[in-house]
Scaffold this motif. Structure first.
Motif, PDB file in Angstrom:
ATOM      1  N   ARG A 141       0.823  -1.214   0.000  1.00 11.65           N
ATOM      2  CA  ARG A 141       0.000   0.000   0.000  1.00 11.65           C
ATOM      3  C   ARG A 141       0.856   1.264   0.000  1.00 11.65           C
ATOM      4  NH1 ARG A 141      -5.145   0.663   0.959  1.00 11.65           N
ATOM      5  NH2 ARG A 141      -4.746   2.522   2.214  1.00 11.65           N
ATOM      6  N   ALA A 142       0.407   2.245  -0.781  1.00 17.63           N
ATOM      7  CA  ALA A 142       1.111   3.525  -0.842  1.00 17.63           C
ATOM      8  C   ALA A 142       0.644   4.479   0.249  1.00 17.63           C
ATOM      9  CB  ALA A 142       0.892   4.171  -2.209  1.00 17.63           C
ATOM     10  N   SER A 143      -0.546   4.240   0.821  1.00 18.34           N
ATOM     11  CA  SER A 143      -1.104   5.141   1.829  1.00 18.34           C
ATOM     12  C   SER A 143      -1.527   4.346   3.060  1.00 18.34           C
ATOM     13  CB  SER A 143      -2.306   5.905   1.264  1.00 18.34           C
ATOM     14  OG  SER A 143      -3.306   5.003   0.813  1.00 18.34           O
ATOM     15  N   PRO A 144      -1.638   5.001   4.230  1.00 13.02           N
ATOM     16  CA  PRO A 144      -2.029   4.301   5.458  1.00 13.02           C
ATOM     17  C   PRO A 144      -3.453   3.747   5.376  1.00 13.02           C
ATOM     18  CG  PRO A 144      -1.078   6.451   5.945  1.00 13.02           C
ATOM     19  CD  PRO A 144      -1.331   6.420   4.474  1.00 13.02           C
ATOM     20  N   VAL A 145      -3.705   2.701   6.145  1.00 15.95           N
ATOM     21  CA  VAL A 145      -5.050   2.139   6.258  1.00 15.95           C
ATOM     22  C   VAL A 145      -5.887   3.041   7.159  1.00 15.95           C
ATOM     23  CG1 VAL A 145      -6.379   0.221   7.213  1.00 15.95           C
ATOM     24  CG2 VAL A 145      -4.332  -0.240   5.864  1.00 15.95           C
ATOM     25  N   GLN A 146      -7.001   3.514   6.634  1.00 17.62           N
ATOM     26  CA  GLN A 146      -7.906   4.330   7.434  1.00 17.62           C
ATOM     27  C   GLN A 146      -9.032   3.498   8.038  1.00 17.62           C
ATOM     28  OE1 GLN A 146      -8.957   7.374   4.498  1.00 17.62           O
ATOM     29  NE2 GLN A 146      -7.647   8.834   5.584  1.00 17.62           N
ATOM     30  N   LEU A 147      -9.593   2.581   7.234  1.00 13.85           N
ATOM     31  CA  LEU A 147     -10.683   1.734   7.724  1.00 13.85           C
ATOM     32  C   LEU A 147     -10.340   0.267   7.515  1.00 13.85           C
ATOM     33  CD1 LEU A 147     -13.500   1.175   8.833  1.00 13.85           C
ATOM     34  CD2 LEU A 147     -14.411   1.527   6.526  1.00 13.85           C
ATOM     35  N   ALA A 148     -10.238  -0.461   8.635  1.00 12.39           N
ATOM     36  CA  ALA A 148     -10.030  -1.908   8.606  1.00 12.39           C
ATOM     37  C   ALA A 148     -11.291  -2.580   9.126  1.00 12.39           C
ATOM     38  CB  ALA A 148      -8.833  -2.300   9.464  1.00 12.39           C
ATOM     39  N   VAL A 149     -11.715  -3.640   8.448  1.00 12.13           N
ATOM     40  CA  VAL A 149     -12.924  -4.368   8.836  1.00 12.13           C
ATOM     41  C   VAL A 149     -12.541  -5.817   9.131  1.00 12.13           C
ATOM     42  CG1 VAL A 149     -15.189  -5.160   8.105  1.00 12.13           C
ATOM     43  CG2 VAL A 149     -14.426  -2.861   7.483  1.00 12.13           C
ATOM     44  N   ASP A 150     -12.867  -6.268  10.328  1.00  8.06           N
ATOM     45  CA  ASP A 150     -12.571  -7.629  10.778  1.00  8.06           C
ATOM     46  C   ASP A 150     -13.866  -8.439  10.736  1.00  8.06           C
ATOM     47  OD1 ASP A 150     -11.197  -9.788  11.853  1.00  8.06           O
ATOM     48  OD2 ASP A 150     -11.544  -9.137  13.929  1.00  8.06           O
ATOM     49  N   ILE A 151     -13.947  -9.388   9.803  1.00  9.87           N
ATOM     50  CA  ILE A 151     -15.189 -10.113   9.550  1.00  9.87           C
ATOM     51  C   ILE A 151     -15.167 -11.471  10.253  1.00  9.87           C
ATOM     52  CG2 ILE A 151     -16.732 -10.988   7.746  1.00  9.87           C
ATOM     53  CD1 ILE A 151     -15.517  -8.948   5.867  1.00  9.87           C
ATOM     54  N   GLY A 152     -16.300 -11.835  10.842  1.00 11.18           N
ATOM     55  CA  GLY A 152     -16.335 -13.036  11.667  1.00 11.18           C
ATOM     56  C   GLY A 152     -15.499 -12.824  12.914  1.00 11.18           C
ATOM     57  N   CYS A 153     -15.668 -11.651  13.525  1.00 10.01           N
ATOM     58  CA  CYS A 153     -14.753 -11.211  14.589  1.00 10.01           C
ATOM     59  C   CYS A 153     -14.951 -11.945  15.902  1.00 10.01           C
ATOM     60  CB  CYS A 153     -14.898  -9.712  14.805  1.00 10.01           C
ATOM     61  SG  CYS A 153     -16.510  -9.207  15.493  1.00 10.01           S
ATOM     62  N   GLY A 154     -16.071 -12.673  16.048  1.00 11.37           N
ATOM     63  CA  GLY A 154     -16.312 -13.351  17.315  1.00 11.37           C
ATOM     64  C   GLY A 154     -16.371 -12.362  18.457  1.00 11.37           C
ATOM     65  N   SER A 155     -15.646 -12.646  19.529  1.00 11.55           N
ATOM     66  CA  SER A 155     -15.665 -11.769  20.698  1.00 11.55           C
ATOM     67  C   SER A 155     -14.594 -10.692  20.647  1.00 11.55           C
ATOM     68  CB  SER A 155     -15.542 -12.598  21.976  1.00 11.55           C
ATOM     69  OG  SER A 155     -14.450 -13.499  21.892  1.00 11.55           O
ATOM     70  N   GLY A 156     -13.934 -10.536  19.494  1.00  7.65           N
ATOM     71  CA  GLY A 156     -13.135  -9.348  19.246  1.00  7.65           C
ATOM     72  C   GLY A 156     -11.648  -9.404  19.490  1.00  7.65           C
ATOM     73  N   GLN A 157     -11.072 -10.582  19.714  1.00  9.58           N
ATOM     74  CA  GLN A 157      -9.636 -10.643  19.995  1.00  9.58           C
ATOM     75  C   GLN A 157      -8.796 -10.078  18.839  1.00  9.58           C
ATOM     76  OE1 GLN A 157     -11.833 -12.923  20.817  1.00  9.58           O
ATOM     77  NE2 GLN A 157     -11.311 -13.926  22.740  1.00  9.58           N
ATOM     78  N   GLY A 158      -9.118 -10.486  17.613  1.00 12.46           N
ATOM     79  CA  GLY A 158      -8.370  -9.995  16.461  1.00 12.46           C
ATOM     80  C   GLY A 158      -8.644  -8.528  16.179  1.00 12.46           C
ATOM     81  N   THR A 159      -9.883  -8.114  16.371  1.00  6.01           N
ATOM     82  CA  THR A 159     -10.267  -6.730  16.144  1.00  6.01           C
ATOM     83  C   THR A 159      -9.472  -5.796  17.049  1.00  6.01           C
ATOM     84  OG1 THR A 159     -12.499  -7.659  15.881  1.00  6.01           O
ATOM     85  CG2 THR A 159     -12.285  -5.266  15.767  1.00  6.01           C
ATOM     86  N   GLN A 160      -9.322  -6.187  18.300  1.00 12.05           N
ATOM     87  CA  GLN A 160      -8.574  -5.371  19.254  1.00 12.05           C
ATOM     88  C   GLN A 160      -7.112  -5.235  18.840  1.00 12.05           C
ATOM     89  OE1 GLN A 160      -9.692  -4.294  22.620  1.00 12.05           O
ATOM     90  NE2 GLN A 160     -11.800  -4.776  22.151  1.00 12.05           N
ATOM     91  N   VAL A 161      -6.543  -6.298  18.291  1.00  9.03           N
ATOM     92  CA  VAL A 161      -5.157  -6.252  17.828  1.00  9.03           C
ATOM     93  C   VAL A 161      -4.993  -5.219  16.709  1.00  9.03           C
ATOM     94  CG1 VAL A 161      -3.416  -7.564  16.533  1.00  9.03           C
ATOM     95  CG2 VAL A 161      -4.503  -8.569  18.550  1.00  9.03           C
ATOM     96  N   LEU A 162      -5.949  -5.182  15.782  1.00 10.45           N
ATOM     97  CA  LEU A 162      -5.872  -4.252  14.660  1.00 10.45           C
ATOM     98  C   LEU A 162      -5.930  -2.800  15.121  1.00 10.45           C
ATOM     99  CD1 LEU A 162      -8.354  -6.028  12.199  1.00 10.45           C
ATOM    100  CD2 LEU A 162      -5.862  -6.107  12.128  1.00 10.45           C
ATOM    101  N   ALA A 163      -6.600  -2.564  16.222  1.00  8.68           N
ATOM    102  CA  ALA A 163      -6.842  -1.191  16.675  1.00  8.68           C
ATOM    103  C   ALA A 163      -5.563  -0.422  16.948  1.00  8.68           C
ATOM    104  CB  ALA A 163      -7.715  -1.211  17.925  1.00  8.68           C
ATOM    105  N   ALA A 164      -4.508  -1.113  17.301  1.00 10.72           N
ATOM    106  CA  ALA A 164      -3.240  -0.439  17.611  1.00 10.72           C
ATOM    107  C   ALA A 164      -2.551   0.103  16.363  1.00 10.72           C
ATOM    108  CB  ALA A 164      -2.313  -1.408  18.345  1.00 10.72           C
ATOM    109  N   HIS A 165      -3.001  -0.326  15.191  1.00 14.03           N
ATOM    110  CA  HIS A 165      -2.270   0.000  13.965  1.00 14.03           C
ATOM    111  C   HIS A 165      -3.056   0.842  12.963  1.00 14.03           C
ATOM    112  CE1 HIS A 165       0.752  -2.885  15.288  1.00 14.03           C
ATOM    113  NE2 HIS A 165      -0.226  -3.752  15.502  1.00 14.03           N
ATOM    114  N   PHE A 166      -4.392   0.880  13.094  1.00 13.75           N
ATOM    115  CA  PHE A 166      -5.199   1.528  12.075  1.00 13.75           C
ATOM    116  C   PHE A 166      -6.151   2.551  12.687  1.00 13.75           C
ATOM    117  CE2 PHE A 166      -4.527  -2.971  10.656  1.00 13.75           C
ATOM    118  CZ  PHE A 166      -3.424  -2.676   9.848  1.00 13.75           C
ATOM    119  N   GLU A 167      -6.511   3.538  11.877  1.00 13.36           N
ATOM    120  CA  GLU A 167      -7.293   4.677  12.364  1.00 13.36           C
ATOM    121  C   GLU A 167      -8.667   4.262  12.871  1.00 13.36           C
ATOM    122  OE1 GLU A 167      -9.174   8.741  10.414  1.00 13.36           O
ATOM    123  OE2 GLU A 167      -7.234   8.013   9.687  1.00 13.36           O
ATOM    124  N   LYS A 168      -9.356   3.421  12.132  1.00 13.71           N
ATOM    125  CA  LYS A 168     -10.697   2.986  12.514  1.00 13.71           C
ATOM    126  C   LYS A 168     -10.848   1.508  12.201  1.00 13.71           C
ATOM    127  CE  LYS A 168     -15.632   4.019  11.782  1.00 13.71           C
ATOM    128  NZ  LYS A 168     -16.597   4.865  11.039  1.00 13.71           N
TER     129      LYS A 168
END
Length: 271
Positions: free
Chosen positions: A38-65
């Motif tokens: 990617r040439a530009s930062p990730v602004q919106l990341a979507v975690d599908i089938g997130c369950g209770s959110g373990q993976g989603t929380q990990v992404l939060a440290a790196h992406f804007e939303k």
């Protein structure tokens, strides 16, 4: 439907307590891939089938939303209750009908989830909602699970594998996508620029009780539990007792190492 395998409140609570977050090795792989593609930062990341959110929380440290999506209301409720991050939100939705406008998403992930989806419909949705120059990452644990403790690691791993094998008749047919290392997921991804990375080993220190809890989160154990509650609970007690006897300890809080191999399909939607 996959929802029926993960919808129960008790199952969702077990997911929140015992399900594993994507290991650091997998996180580094994803971030390196994004830097390369990617040439530009990730602004919106979507975690599908997130369950209770373990993976989603990990992404939060790196992406804007970051938005976590799951078809199970019980799982989403657990995720919301555990969330304290301002850039993370959750909503109930199916993977086959994503609540996003065309070309509005920079990154789509699915951690231990993509094998449950209707792949043909899901991949069309992925292509629809992704902007050009965006990426996907679909990962899963494999069946290669190892337990490490002093000189009895091989025996502990054998006990765990035997318990998994006893559940094989309760295994959903879609789990074959995991057993074949996500080759079908890779083939279904409609981008030319893609790769499948295997043997991503994550390890963490856990207790015997944590291993038993993790085992309970398996969909095939939950099917067994609904079919024969007494035998299902007896299996957990038997596993724990065999672990403790093999380790020569009396407390299920005794720590050991859990090693799990992961596989990841990465893809880049060109301009």
């Amino acid at each position: 439907m996959a929802a029926s395998l993960f919808e129960g409140k008790a199952h969702a609570a077990s997911y929140q307590r015992y399900r594993l977050a994507p290991p650091p090795e997998l996180q580094r792989l994803l971030l390196a891939y994004l830097r390369d593609k990617r040439a530009s930062p990730v602004q919106l990341a979507v975690d599908i089938g997130c369950g209770s959110g373990q993976g989603t929380q990990v992404l939060a440290a790196h992406f804007e939303k970051v938005i976590g999506i799951d078809i199970s209301e019980a799982q989403i409720e657990e995720a919301k209750q555990a969330n304290s991050l301002p850039n993370v939100s959750y909503c109930v939705s199916s993977a086959e009908q994503l609540p996003f406008e065309d070309g509005s998403v920079d990154l789509i992930t699915a951690f231990v989830a993509a094998h449950w989806f209707d792949l043909e419909i899901f991949m069309k949705e992925v292509d629809r909602v992704l902007r050009p120059d965006s990426c996907v990452a679909f990962s899963t644990y494999t069946s290669d699970v190892r337990l490490q403790y002093k000189d009895c690691s091989e025996k502990l791993t054998e006990i765990f594998s035997e318990a998994v094998e006893r559940l094989s008749k309760y295994r959903d047919e879609r789990v074959h996508r995991v057993l074949d290392g996500y080759k079908e997921i890779y083939a279904s991804l409609p981008f030319k620029d893609k790769k499948r990375v295997t043997d991503i080993f994550g390890k963490l220190s856990v207790s015997v009780a944590d291993v038993i809890g993790y085992f309970q989160t398996f969909s095939m154990y939950q099917t067994f539990l609904r079919s024969d509650p007494e035998r299902a609970k007896a299996l957990l007690l038997e596993m724990e007792q065999r672990f403790l006897e093999t380790m020569g300890v009396s407390s299920n809080e005794t720590q050991l190492e859990l090693w799990i191999s992961n596989v990841c399909v990465l893809g880049h939607k060109g301009p």
